[in-house]
Design a protein around this motif. Structure first.
Motif, PDB file in Angstrom:
ATOM      1  N   HIS A 173       0.831  -1.211   0.000  1.00  0.00           N
ATOM      2  CA  HIS A 173       0.000   0.000   0.000  1.00  0.00           C
ATOM      3  C   HIS A 173       0.864   1.259   0.000  1.00  0.00           C
ATOM      4  N   GLU A 174       2.004   1.199   0.656  1.00  0.00           N
ATOM      5  CA  GLU A 174       2.918   2.347   0.669  1.00  0.00           C
ATOM      6  C   GLU A 174       3.460   2.629  -0.731  1.00  0.00           C
ATOM      7  N   GLU A 175       3.847   1.566  -1.440  1.00  0.00           N
ATOM      8  CA  GLU A 175       4.368   1.734  -2.797  1.00  0.00           C
ATOM      9  C   GLU A 175       3.291   2.264  -3.738  1.00  0.00           C
ATOM     10  N   ILE A 176       2.089   1.740  -3.596  1.00  0.00           N
ATOM     11  CA  ILE A 176       0.983   2.217  -4.429  1.00  0.00           C
ATOM     12  C   ILE A 176       0.684   3.677  -4.102  1.00  0.00           C
ATOM     13  N   GLY A 177       0.758   4.020  -2.826  1.00  0.00           N
ATOM     14  CA  GLY A 177       0.557   5.408  -2.412  1.00  0.00           C
ATOM     15  C   GLY A 177       1.556   6.337  -3.080  1.00  0.00           C
ATOM     16  N   ALA A 178       2.794   5.866  -3.240  1.00  0.00           N
ATOM     17  CA  ALA A 178       3.806   6.676  -3.922  1.00  0.00           C
ATOM     18  C   ALA A 178       3.451   6.866  -5.391  1.00  0.00           C
ATOM     19  N   VAL A 179       2.906   5.823  -6.015  1.00  0.00           N
ATOM     20  CA  VAL A 179       2.502   5.911  -7.417  1.00  0.00           C
ATOM     21  C   VAL A 179       1.336   6.874  -7.573  1.00  0.00           C
ATOM     22  N   MET A 180       0.374   6.790  -6.646  1.00  0.00           N
ATOM     23  CA  MET A 180      -0.861   7.546  -6.795  1.00  0.00           C
ATOM     24  C   MET A 180      -0.896   8.838  -5.993  1.00  0.00           C
ATOM     25  N   ASP A 181       0.191   9.130  -5.303  1.00  0.00           N
ATOM     26  CA  ASP A 181       0.290  10.347  -4.502  1.00  0.00           C
ATOM     27  C   ASP A 181      -0.828  10.428  -3.461  1.00  0.00           C
ATOM     28  N   MET A 182      -0.901   9.374  -2.631  1.00  0.00           N
ATOM     29  CA  MET A 182      -1.881   9.333  -1.545  1.00  0.00           C
ATOM     30  C   MET A 182      -1.323   8.480  -0.418  1.00  0.00           C
ATOM     31  N   SER A 183      -2.000   8.512   0.710  1.00  0.00           N
ATOM     32  CA  SER A 183      -1.524   7.754   1.863  1.00  0.00           C
ATOM     33  C   SER A 183      -1.772   6.260   1.680  1.00  0.00           C
ATOM     34  N   ALA A 184      -1.021   5.472   2.432  1.00  0.00           N
ATOM     35  CA  ALA A 184      -1.199   4.020   2.383  1.00  0.00           C
ATOM     36  C   ALA A 184      -2.598   3.644   2.856  1.00  0.00           C
ATOM     37  N   LYS A 185      -3.134   4.353   3.829  1.00  0.00           N
ATOM     38  CA  LYS A 185      -4.486   4.076   4.327  1.00  0.00           C
ATOM     39  C   LYS A 185      -5.528   4.341   3.241  1.00  0.00           C
ATOM     40  N   ALA A 186      -5.351   5.416   2.483  1.00  0.00           N
ATOM     41  CA  ALA A 186      -6.275   5.711   1.384  1.00  0.00           C
ATOM     42  C   ALA A 186      -6.215   4.602   0.329  1.00  0.00           C
ATOM     43  N   VAL A 187      -5.018   4.086   0.068  1.00  0.00           N
ATOM     44  CA  VAL A 187      -4.868   2.978  -0.879  1.00  0.00           C
ATOM     45  C   VAL A 187      -5.588   1.746  -0.352  1.00  0.00           C
ATOM     46  N   GLU A 188      -5.410   1.453   0.929  1.00  0.00           N
ATOM     47  CA  GLU A 188      -6.063   0.294   1.538  1.00  0.00           C
ATOM     48  C   GLU A 188      -7.585   0.385   1.378  1.00  0.00           C
ATOM     49  N   VAL A 189      -8.141   1.554   1.617  1.00  0.00           N
ATOM     50  CA  VAL A 189      -9.591   1.758   1.484  1.00  0.00           C
ATOM     51  C   VAL A 189     -10.021   1.548   0.038  1.00  0.00           C
ATOM     52  N   ARG A 190      -9.246   2.072  -0.914  1.00  0.00           N
ATOM     53  CA  ARG A 190      -9.608   1.932  -2.328  1.00  0.00           C
ATOM     54  C   ARG A 190      -9.526   0.477  -2.793  1.00  0.00           C
ATOM     55  N   VAL A 191      -8.515  -0.248  -2.342  1.00  0.00           N
ATOM     56  CA  VAL A 191      -8.410  -1.667  -2.700  1.00  0.00           C
ATOM     57  C   VAL A 191      -9.608  -2.424  -2.127  1.00  0.00           C
ATOM     58  N   TYR A 192      -9.969  -2.130  -0.888  1.00  0.00           N
ATOM     59  CA  TYR A 192     -11.128  -2.770  -0.257  1.00  0.00           C
ATOM     60  C   TYR A 192     -12.401  -2.479  -1.053  1.00  0.00           C
ATOM     61  N   ARG A 193     -12.597  -1.217  -1.414  1.00  0.00           N
ATOM     62  CA  ARG A 193     -13.807  -0.829  -2.161  1.00  0.00           C
ATOM     63  C   ARG A 193     -13.838  -1.499  -3.543  1.00  0.00           C
ATOM     64  N   ALA A 194     -12.686  -1.580  -4.193  1.00  0.00           N
ATOM     65  CA  ALA A 194     -12.624  -2.222  -5.516  1.00  0.00           C
ATOM     66  C   ALA A 194     -13.000  -3.700  -5.406  1.00  0.00           C
ATOM     67  N   ARG A 195     -12.439  -4.385  -4.418  1.00  0.00           N
ATOM     68  CA  ARG A 195     -12.745  -5.809  -4.243  1.00  0.00           C
ATOM     69  C   ARG A 195     -14.215  -6.019  -3.900  1.00  0.00           C
ATOM     70  N   LYS A 196     -14.751  -5.171  -3.042  1.00  0.00           N
ATOM     71  CA  LYS A 196     -16.156  -5.268  -2.662  1.00  0.00           C
ATOM     72  C   LYS A 196     -17.051  -5.047  -3.881  1.00  0.00           C
ATOM     73  N   SER A 197     -16.716  -4.063  -4.701  1.00  0.00           N
ATOM     74  CA  SER A 197     -17.490  -3.783  -5.911  1.00  0.00           C
ATOM     75  C   SER A 197     -17.449  -4.971  -6.867  1.00  0.00           C
ATOM     76  N   LEU A 198     -16.265  -5.546  -7.076  1.00  0.00           N
ATOM     77  CA  LEU A 198     -16.145  -6.706  -7.963  1.00  0.00           C
ATOM     78  C   LEU A 198     -16.968  -7.889  -7.437  1.00  0.00           C
ATOM     79  N   LYS A 199     -16.885  -8.141  -6.148  1.00  0.00           N
ATOM     80  CA  LYS A 199     -17.629  -9.247  -5.546  1.00  0.00           C
ATOM     81  C   LYS A 199     -19.134  -9.048  -5.732  1.00  0.00           C
ATOM     82  N   THR A 200     -19.615  -7.827  -5.506  1.00  0.00           N
ATOM     83  CA  THR A 200     -21.030  -7.517  -5.678  1.00  0.00           C
ATOM     84  C   THR A 200     -21.463  -7.730  -7.125  1.00  0.00           C
TER      85      THR A 200
END
Length: 190
Positions: free
Chosen positions: A157-184
């Motif tokens: 999440h830290e590395e992705i945050g560096a790519v996307m210019d956001m915090s690791a926590k924000a990345v974690e939330v986005r990954v969670y939301r993406a997975r939840k959306s796909l599952k739904t």
């Protein structure tokens, strides 16, 4: 083959290769690209609708990497920096396609592309895989990119945050939301 490449010594770091490439060592830049081209291509394959476009955008990314080597901070991971550039090139591609569609000439470009399936594409055409790929592409870019970098490239999440210019926590939330959306979506489509 160098000692590092043959497995008889420590691998040359991306930062060392980038420094050598900045000094005019084209072979060092080639080694950097060979080391990371598959990851960049996989990432771009999930960002755009076909392999030919992904290949073209990957080439644009490599040219941009070469031209921007003087701006690369060797204290940061090279691949994260490369993903930032690849992401920007994919966004440029989508903007161009949108503009072409608006003008009404996008269909001409689609007809020019080869429609002959390659062996990799035939494997990817299995129903379930095709459905998942379609759903991933349908995700908003802000959810799709962190999911792909996490799941496909194994980035933290830290590395992705560096790519996307956001915090690791924000990345974690986005990954969670993406997975939840796909599952739904998968459960809805059965």
């Amino acid at each position: 083959m160098s000692k590092a490449e043959s497995g008889n010594g420590p691998a040359v770091s991306d930062a060392d290769l980038a420094d050598r490439a900045r000094s005019g060592d084209n072979a060092a830049f080639g080694q950097l690209i060979r080391r990371h081209q598959d990851a960049i291509f996989r990432f771009l394959s999930h960002q755009v609708s076909n392999r030919a476009d992904a290949s073209d955008i990957a080439q644009e990314t490599f040219v941009a990497l070469f031209r921007s080597l003087d701006r690369y901070d060797t204290g940061r991971p090279f691949l994260a920096w490369a993903f930032v550039i690849a992401r920007n090139k994919a966004r440029d591609h989508h903007r161009r396609r949108t503009a072409l569609r608006w003008v009404g000439v996008d269909d001409q470009y689609d007809r020019m592309a080869s429609q002959a399936p390659d062996p990799e594409r035939e494997v990817a055409d299995r129903d379930e895989l095709s459905q998942v790929e379609r759903l991933i592409r349908a995700l908003p870019e802000g959810l799709r990119t962190p999911l792909l970098l996490s799941a496909m490239e194994g980035m933290s999440h830290e590395e992705i945050g560096a790519v996307m210019d956001m915090s690791a926590k924000a990345v974690e939330v986005r990954v969670y939301r993406a997975r939840k959306s796909l599952k739904t979506q998968l459960s809805r489509e059965g």
